[in-house]
Design a protein around this motif. Sequence first.
Motif, PDB file in Angstrom:
ATOM      1  N   ALA A   1       0.836  -1.205   0.000  1.00  0.00           N
ATOM      2  CA  ALA A   1       0.000   0.000   0.000  1.00  0.00           C
ATOM      3  C   ALA A   1       0.868   1.250   0.000  1.00  0.00           C
ATOM      4  O   ALA A   1       0.563   2.235  -0.692  1.00  0.00           O
ATOM      5  CB  ALA A   1      -0.930  -0.013   1.213  1.00  0.00           C
ATOM      6  N   LEU A   2       1.954   1.218   0.750  1.00  0.00           N
ATOM      7  CA  LEU A   2       2.847   2.372   0.804  1.00  0.00           C
ATOM      8  C   LEU A   2       3.563   2.589  -0.523  1.00  0.00           C
ATOM      9  O   LEU A   2       3.662   3.719  -1.012  1.00  0.00           O
ATOM     10  CB  LEU A   2       3.868   2.183   1.931  1.00  0.00           C
ATOM     11  CG  LEU A   2       3.328   2.288   3.365  1.00  0.00           C
ATOM     12  CD1 LEU A   2       4.366   1.796   4.358  1.00  0.00           C
ATOM     13  CD2 LEU A   2       2.915   3.717   3.696  1.00  0.00           C
ATOM     14  N   THR A   3       4.072   1.515  -1.112  1.00  0.00           N
ATOM     15  CA  THR A   3       4.780   1.679  -2.387  1.00  0.00           C
ATOM     16  C   THR A   3       3.814   2.068  -3.502  1.00  0.00           C
ATOM     17  O   THR A   3       4.182   2.855  -4.389  1.00  0.00           O
ATOM     18  CB  THR A   3       5.552   0.409  -2.767  1.00  0.00           C
ATOM     19  OG1 THR A   3       4.662  -0.721  -2.803  1.00  0.00           O
ATOM     20  CG2 THR A   3       6.676   0.132  -1.772  1.00  0.00           C
ATOM     21  N   ASP A   4       2.578   1.552  -3.458  1.00  0.00           N
ATOM     22  CA  ASP A   4       1.584   1.972  -4.442  1.00  0.00           C
ATOM     23  C   ASP A   4       1.314   3.473  -4.348  1.00  0.00           C
ATOM     24  O   ASP A   4       0.956   4.110  -5.348  1.00  0.00           O
ATOM     25  CB  ASP A   4       0.275   1.204  -4.241  1.00  0.00           C
ATOM     26  CG  ASP A   4       0.346  -0.232  -4.734  1.00  0.00           C
ATOM     27  OD1 ASP A   4       1.323  -0.582  -5.422  1.00  0.00           O
ATOM     28  OD2 ASP A   4      -0.576  -1.012  -4.409  1.00  0.00           O
ATOM     29  N   ALA A   5       1.484   4.033  -3.151  1.00  0.00           N
ATOM     30  CA  ALA A   5       1.276   5.467  -2.953  1.00  0.00           C
ATOM     31  C   ALA A   5       2.549   6.278  -3.189  1.00  0.00           C
ATOM     32  O   ALA A   5       2.547   7.499  -2.973  1.00  0.00           O
ATOM     33  CB  ALA A   5       0.759   5.721  -1.536  1.00  0.00           C
ATOM     34  N   GLY A   6       3.631   5.601  -3.601  1.00  0.00           N
ATOM     35  CA  GLY A   6       4.838   6.312  -3.981  1.00  0.00           C
ATOM     36  C   GLY A   6       5.925   6.387  -2.930  1.00  0.00           C
ATOM     37  O   GLY A   6       6.916   7.108  -3.112  1.00  0.00           O
ATOM     38  N   PHE A   7       5.786   5.626  -1.852  1.00  0.00           N
ATOM     39  CA  PHE A   7       6.789   5.642  -0.796  1.00  0.00           C
ATOM     40  C   PHE A   7       7.788   4.505  -0.987  1.00  0.00           C
ATOM     41  O   PHE A   7       7.416   3.409  -1.431  1.00  0.00           O
ATOM     42  CB  PHE A   7       6.139   5.499   0.581  1.00  0.00           C
ATOM     43  CG  PHE A   7       5.219   6.627   0.938  1.00  0.00           C
ATOM     44  CD1 PHE A   7       5.712   7.809   1.458  1.00  0.00           C
ATOM     45  CD2 PHE A   7       3.849   6.520   0.732  1.00  0.00           C
ATOM     46  CE1 PHE A   7       4.871   8.860   1.772  1.00  0.00           C
ATOM     47  CE2 PHE A   7       2.987   7.558   1.037  1.00  0.00           C
ATOM     48  CZ  PHE A   7       3.501   8.738   1.564  1.00  0.00           C
ATOM     49  N   VAL A   8       9.045   4.748  -0.647  1.00  0.00           N
ATOM     50  CA  VAL A   8      10.024   3.678  -0.525  1.00  0.00           C
ATOM     51  C   VAL A   8      10.099   3.332   0.953  1.00  0.00           C
ATOM     52  O   VAL A   8      10.084   4.213   1.816  1.00  0.00           O
ATOM     53  CB  VAL A   8      11.402   4.091  -1.084  1.00  0.00           C
ATOM     54  CG1 VAL A   8      11.949   5.348  -0.423  1.00  0.00           C
ATOM     55  CG2 VAL A   8      12.393   2.939  -0.962  1.00  0.00           C
ATOM     56  N   VAL A   9      10.152   2.026   1.267  1.00  0.00           N
ATOM     57  CA  VAL A   9      10.017   1.548   2.642  1.00  0.00           C
ATOM     58  C   VAL A   9      11.272   0.785   3.055  1.00  0.00           C
ATOM     59  O   VAL A   9      11.719  -0.119   2.347  1.00  0.00           O
ATOM     60  CB  VAL A   9       8.783   0.634   2.799  1.00  0.00           C
ATOM     61  CG1 VAL A   9       8.620   0.197   4.253  1.00  0.00           C
ATOM     62  CG2 VAL A   9       7.517   1.327   2.289  1.00  0.00           C
ATOM     63  N   TYR A  10      11.811   1.145   4.215  1.00  0.00           N
ATOM     64  CA  TYR A  10      12.891   0.400   4.861  1.00  0.00           C
ATOM     65  C   TYR A  10      12.290  -0.270   6.096  1.00  0.00           C
ATOM     66  O   TYR A  10      11.840   0.418   7.018  1.00  0.00           O
ATOM     67  CB  TYR A  10      14.022   1.332   5.284  1.00  0.00           C
ATOM     68  CG  TYR A  10      14.853   1.897   4.157  1.00  0.00           C
ATOM     69  CD1 TYR A  10      16.172   1.500   3.979  1.00  0.00           C
ATOM     70  CD2 TYR A  10      14.340   2.852   3.287  1.00  0.00           C
ATOM     71  CE1 TYR A  10      16.961   2.033   2.956  1.00  0.00           C
ATOM     72  CE2 TYR A  10      15.104   3.395   2.259  1.00  0.00           C
ATOM     73  CZ  TYR A  10      16.416   2.980   2.102  1.00  0.00           C
ATOM     74  OH  TYR A  10      17.184   3.509   1.096  1.00  0.00           O
ATOM     75  N   ALA A  11      12.272  -1.603   6.112  1.00  0.00           N
ATOM     76  CA  ALA A  11      11.611  -2.351   7.181  1.00  0.00           C
ATOM     77  C   ALA A  11      12.585  -3.375   7.767  1.00  0.00           C
ATOM     78  O   ALA A  11      12.757  -4.470   7.217  1.00  0.00           O
ATOM     79  CB  ALA A  11      10.361  -3.047   6.644  1.00  0.00           C
ATOM     80  N   PRO A  12      13.250  -3.062   8.875  1.00  0.00           N
ATOM     81  CA  PRO A  12      14.233  -3.976   9.442  1.00  0.00           C
ATOM     82  C   PRO A  12      13.601  -5.097  10.260  1.00  0.00           C
ATOM     83  O   PRO A  12      12.548  -4.915  10.882  1.00  0.00           O
ATOM     84  CB  PRO A  12      15.067  -3.065  10.355  1.00  0.00           C
ATOM     85  CG  PRO A  12      14.088  -2.023  10.790  1.00  0.00           C
ATOM     86  CD  PRO A  12      13.187  -1.778   9.603  1.00  0.00           C
TER      87      PRO A  12
END
Length: 281
Positions: free
Chosen positions: A50-61
Amino acid sequence: MRESTITFDSVDGLKIQTYLWEPEGEPRAVVQLQHGLGEHAGRYRRFGEALTDAGFVVYAPDARGSGRTAGGAYGHWGRDGWPGWVEDLNQLNRRIRADRRGLPVALIGHSMGSFASQQYLLNHSAEVDAVVLIGTTEVSGLADMLSGPADLSAFNAGFEHRTGFEWLTRDEAEVDKYCADPECGFETQPFEGIQTLKRAADPDELAKIRADLPVLIVSGDADPIADRGAAPELVGRRYRDAGLTDVEVVIYPEARHELLNETNRDEVTERILGFLARVLG
């Protein structure tokens, strides 16, 4: 969503395995996503999409003692214990700002990740542009409870006992996924240094947070750590009393602890996305 893995080094010598979820086009902003206790970042792929579809890059450790970072030694927190967990947020944030110069950064923490986020903000509020706390609570009394081994199933008192983890969500399929996952629900070692978490309830410490930092707090009133919504409301009130000018608290009726896996998760996700769009542009 494109998925890859990066690592970064903790200050006490751990290799923190981190998912990198990227949109197809150029990202508009970054989300630094911190999971909770007794789980791992891979459980957040749906939210990541959902975040990437909205244009965000996500770092999830995968936090220390968790997921791929643990290497099978789940619940072992390393030399620096709880202060190390909090410092890991800082180390990843430094990596993000080096990798993504000029992009705004939102910090999103769930449960234990939200407690670490509360403590992190005391010294690093200038390094993030927005904060979302999910499934959080006021932390002054929590530190004493976490000084010993944490048995997460104890939170199930008051709920049906089909598996012992019904407190997480009303969605039985999600509860079953959690119970079937060998990287979830493990017992933990005590958190060395957990008493430092009490700083995040100290008005003098909270006054160090910059006043213009936007904060969204979302919780369910059936979350056993939320005191029927009173505890996250208290967190929000403390931020406002400390001078923060943009603090939203949203309490969802009947929702339990894992809002991103709840039956109303789409509603919660849209609320978070709307907040990020408003405050990050």
